[in-house]
Design an enzyme around this catalytic site. Structure first.
Site, PDB file in Angstrom:
ATOM      1  N   LYS A 116      52.302  36.714  53.698  1.00 26.08           N
ATOM      2  CA  LYS A 116      52.238  35.508  52.856  1.00 26.08           C
ATOM      3  C   LYS A 116      53.569  34.768  52.786  1.00 26.08           C
ATOM      4  CE  LYS A 116      48.493  37.405  50.206  1.00 26.08           C
ATOM      5  NZ  LYS A 116      48.263  38.355  49.139  1.00 26.08           N
ATOM      6  N   GLY A 163      43.213  40.815  47.900  1.00 20.60           N
ATOM      7  CA  GLY A 163      42.361  41.402  46.870  1.00 20.60           C
ATOM      8  C   GLY A 163      43.045  41.520  45.524  1.00 20.60           C
ATOM      9  N   ILE A 202      51.074  29.076  38.072  1.00 18.52           N
ATOM     10  CA  ILE A 202      50.435  27.835  37.653  1.00 18.52           C
ATOM     11  C   ILE A 202      49.282  28.199  36.717  1.00 18.52           C
ATOM     12  CG2 ILE A 202      49.334  25.701  38.453  1.00 18.52           C
ATOM     13  CD1 ILE A 202      52.154  26.132  39.580  1.00 18.52           C
ATOM     14  N   LYS A 236      37.354  36.880  43.068  1.00 19.35           N
ATOM     15  CA  LYS A 236      36.408  35.817  42.744  1.00 19.35           C
ATOM     16  C   LYS A 236      35.084  36.386  42.229  1.00 19.35           C
ATOM     17  CE  LYS A 236      38.635  33.253  46.380  1.00 19.35           C
ATOM     18  NZ  LYS A 236      38.631  32.990  47.826  1.00 19.35           N
ATOM     19  N   ARG A 291      39.290  34.252  58.627  1.00 16.38           N
ATOM     20  CA  ARG A 291      38.013  34.962  58.810  1.00 16.38           C
ATOM     21  C   ARG A 291      36.926  34.206  58.041  1.00 16.38           C
ATOM     22  NH1 ARG A 291      37.723  36.510  53.596  1.00 16.38           N
ATOM     23  NH2 ARG A 291      39.643  37.170  52.607  1.00 16.38           N
ATOM     24  N   ARG A 334      28.608  36.601  42.151  1.00 18.05           N
ATOM     25  CA  ARG A 334      28.705  37.920  42.770  1.00 18.05           C
ATOM     26  C   ARG A 334      28.234  38.967  41.772  1.00 18.05           C
ATOM     27  NH1 ARG A 334      34.339  38.254  46.222  1.00 18.05           N
ATOM     28  NH2 ARG A 334      34.449  36.051  46.837  1.00 18.05           N
TER      29      ARG A 334
END
Lengths: 441, 74
Positions: A116, A163, A202, A236, A291, A334
């Site tokens: 990252k 994750g 943020i 998420k 991906r 989910r």
């Protein structure tokens, strides 16, 4: 086009890839661990190969075993899905060294976006919007200096992995000193790389991401955006397309800027550029996922694209589809095998598992009634998606579908999902990354 | 002095033991970290006292409600 594609994954995404193979007239080879030997995607695939053992390390992450399965199966392409080895550059290279196509971007992309800090530097070089952040930090003192410069609170993050593992918001020098060691240790244990860095925190932020598609000939396009602001533990839970309550023009400008950048850099296959949007409406690069994503389905419902089939066709040298237009609204929830209140994972045999069957509702699951949910893999039981011409109706359909989803044998988060979908905040589109927390405890 | 059993909330594996037998623990001290469904689940001391028995080892599989350790409460 390929003849025979091996699916290097399990569960809902394995099943989704097998379905795309059916559509494209390609034979599919599915893999399964001992715990997955009754999974429905196995019967749907052309052939299946067992991987002895249960843990991810023994099975779906076991590169020598997977490479042997690829050879034995005679597959000419491998689709890695998401998670497991999807972003492992070495694995992608080893597949290609066998003379087999890897359905994903080239290994250089997997490694450059997997770090990252390096990804941030690449974005900065090309003037892509970015919030303040540091380079890799080697000591608490260096971290404190960087955090002071950015301004507390900051987010402390591992440079590798994903994750949400190891990520932590810290408020001051003292908090950073405590969190720094822990973050390094967790990153080392989880990803084999203890590098950490800090970023401006943020809040309240929107998580908005751009879906891109790129062919092998230098052409890049976008398929609009998704909002994935509803998260717990940086993971998420509810996703939707298009994003509610945003200035369409600035979102489209972000999507076009992403296309331009990835065309310049020579990206290939599908990918997602994740950003955070500040309360004042500014976007900042978060990370790029090289991906297919868990939430790809909402984009499919509002664009009519089949992103998984597109991935396979693009890897085979195919052309980009025509630029789609947006039609309606799609929302995904989910369903996790975890307690609605405590978020504790829950395992057990699915005594009843009866997904809803409703018009404009799609259920993606790797489970069937009678199967056992084990502690070996992630807690995702199913993704439930609903589409409608208006956002309000899509949310209503999703809430009704979740209510009708009968699951007995494990605890699920369905009650929590329904509370969120029925809340004024969510219905009004006032979503942000801290919203889900307000529905817990 | 009462013996207090520390139970597992989940089915999973023992990832790391954080406290040794004989150690004094306070309420909320992390005794061990379990791993289940790719999540790390800390097991905290429900009472203050002395850890008198550790009934699991690292990498052991554990079931929901299984007794993991025993604390002699002060």
């Amino acid at each position: 086009m390929f003849q025979r594609l091996l699916v290097a994954n399990r569960g809902a995404i394995a099943r989704r890839i097998v379905r795309a193979c059916h559509r494209l007239g390609i034979e599919s080879v599915a893999l399964y661990s001992d715990a997955d030997s009754q999974a429905p995607y196995l019967a749907e695939a052309t052939q299946s190969i067992g991987l002895p053992g249960n843990t991810a390390a023994e099975t779906y992450l076991n590169k020598p075993l997977l490479l042997q399965a690829i050879l034995n199966s005679g597959a000419d392409a491998v689709h890695p899905g998401y998670g497991f080895l999807a972003e492992d550059a070495d694995f992608a290279q080893q597949v290609m060294d066998l003379g087999v196509h890897f359905v994903g971007p080239s290994p250089q992309w997997l490694s450059s976006m997997g770090d990252k800090v390096a990804a941030r530097e690449l974005m900065a070089e090309h003037n892509f919007p970015l919030f303040a952040g540091s380079k890799e930090l080697n000591s608490v003192t260096a971290a404190q200096r960087a955090a002071t410069q950015i301004g507390y609170p900051v987010m402390l993050k591992p440079a590798a992995g994903g994750g949400g593992i190891g990520m932590q918001v810290v408020a001051d020098d003292q908090g950073l000193a405590v969190a720094f060691d822990r973050c390094q240790r967790m990153a080392q244990a989880a990803f084999g790389n203890g590098a950490v860095f800090v970023e401006a925190w943020i809040s309240p932020a929107r998580h908005i991401e751009v879906q891109v598609l790129a062919d092998e000939h230098g052409n890049v396009m976008h398929a609009f955006e998704r909002d994935c602001s509803l998260q717990r533990r940086q993971q998420k839970v509810i996703e939707e397309a298009p994003a509610p309550l945003v200035d369409r023009q600035s979102v489209l400008a972000l999507a076009e800027r992403s296309v331009e950048l990835l065309a310049t850099l020579g990206y290939n296959n599908v990918g997602t550029l994740e950003t955070l949007q500040s309360p004042s409406g500014e976007f900042g690069f978060l990370e790029m996922n090289t991906r297919i994503q868990v939430e790809h389905g909402v984009t499919e419902m509002v664009t009519g694209l089949d992103l998984v089939a597109e991935q396979i066709q693009l890897a085979a040298g195919g052309q980009l589809p025509p630029q789609p237009t947006l039609s309606g609204y799609a929302v995904q929830a989910r369903v996790y095998a975890e307690d609605s209140q405590t978020s504790m994972p829950s395992t057990g045999r699915l005594q009843v598992f009866a997904p809803p069957n409703m018009r404009h509702v799609r259920v993606e699951t790797g489970y069937a009634q009678g199967m056992t949910v084990t502690p070996f893999y992630d807690p995702l039981l199913a993704k439930v998606l609903a589409w409608a011409p208006t956002r309000e109706l899509a949310i209503g359909r999703l809430a009704v579908a979740l209510q009708a989803y009968e699951i007995r044998g494990v605890r699920t988060n369905i009650a929590l999902l329904r509370r969120i979908l029925r809340s004024d905040e969510f219905l009004a589109g006032r979503v942000h990354t801290g919203l889900l927390q307000q529905f817990l405890g | 002095m009462a013996k207090v059993e520390v139970e597992s909330e989940v089915t999973g594996n023992v990832w790391k033991l954080q406290v040794a037998v004989g150690a004094a623990v306070a309420v909320g001290d992390v005794l061990m970290i379990l791993e289940s469904m790719k999540m790390e689940i800390p097991v905290e001391a429900p009472v203050a006292g002395t850890l008198t028995e550790m009934l699991v080892a690292e990498t052991d599989a554990v079931d929901e409600d299984q007794v993991l350790a025993i604390i002699e409460a002060v």
